[in-house]
Design an enzyme around this catalytic site. Structure first.
Site, PDB file in Angstrom:
ATOM      1  N   GLU A  46       0.799  -1.222   0.000  1.00  0.00           N
ATOM      2  CA  GLU A  46       0.000   0.000   0.000  1.00  0.00           C
ATOM      3  C   GLU A  46       0.836   1.278   0.000  1.00  0.00           C
ATOM      4  O   GLU A  46       0.324   2.360  -0.276  1.00  0.00           O
ATOM      5  CB  GLU A  46      -0.943   0.019   1.210  1.00  0.00           C
ATOM      6  CG  GLU A  46      -2.077  -0.973   1.111  1.00  0.00           C
ATOM      7  CD  GLU A  46      -3.046  -0.647  -0.021  1.00  0.00           C
ATOM      8  OE1 GLU A  46      -3.296   0.551  -0.266  1.00  0.00           O
ATOM      9  OE2 GLU A  46      -3.532  -1.592  -0.656  1.00  0.00           O
ATOM     10  N   GLU A  49       9.023 -19.815  10.241  1.00  0.00           N
ATOM     11  CA  GLU A  49       9.487 -18.682  11.042  1.00  0.00           C
ATOM     12  C   GLU A  49      10.671 -19.019  11.930  1.00  0.00           C
ATOM     13  O   GLU A  49      11.324 -18.124  12.460  1.00  0.00           O
ATOM     14  CB  GLU A  49       8.340 -18.126  11.904  1.00  0.00           C
ATOM     15  CG  GLU A  49       7.918 -19.029  13.033  1.00  0.00           C
ATOM     16  CD  GLU A  49       6.876 -20.067  12.663  1.00  0.00           C
ATOM     17  OE1 GLU A  49       6.359 -20.713  13.591  1.00  0.00           O
ATOM     18  OE2 GLU A  49       6.574 -20.251  11.478  1.00  0.00           O
TER      19      GLU A  49
END
Length: 70
Positions: free
Chosen positions: A25, A56
């Protein structure tokens, strides 16, 4: 003097997804070059749609992801 700054979001799971979303964005919202703001999620692109358990925890994959950005 030209100062080049790069913003990199890196995360796993939900926080990784939100980081990638926020990074995507930044160019339309703030008019920055898309190459200056990048999002990295543990487990790669496919982890945006389906959880990749254990991604992770890998130091090797994290290093590879950071080396791969241009």
């Amino acid at each position: 003097m030209l100062l080049l700054v790069q913003l990199i979001y890196i995360g796993a799971g939900t926080s990784g997804r939100l980081g990638v979303l926020d990074a995507s964005e930044c160019p339309p919202t703030y008019g920055v070059d898309p190459d200056l703001v990048q999002g990295i999620i543990a487990g790669g692109f496919s982890a945006l749609l389906k959880a990749k358990e254990g991604a992770e925890d890998s130091l090797t994959l994290a290093k590879d992801d950071l080396r791969s950005i241009s």
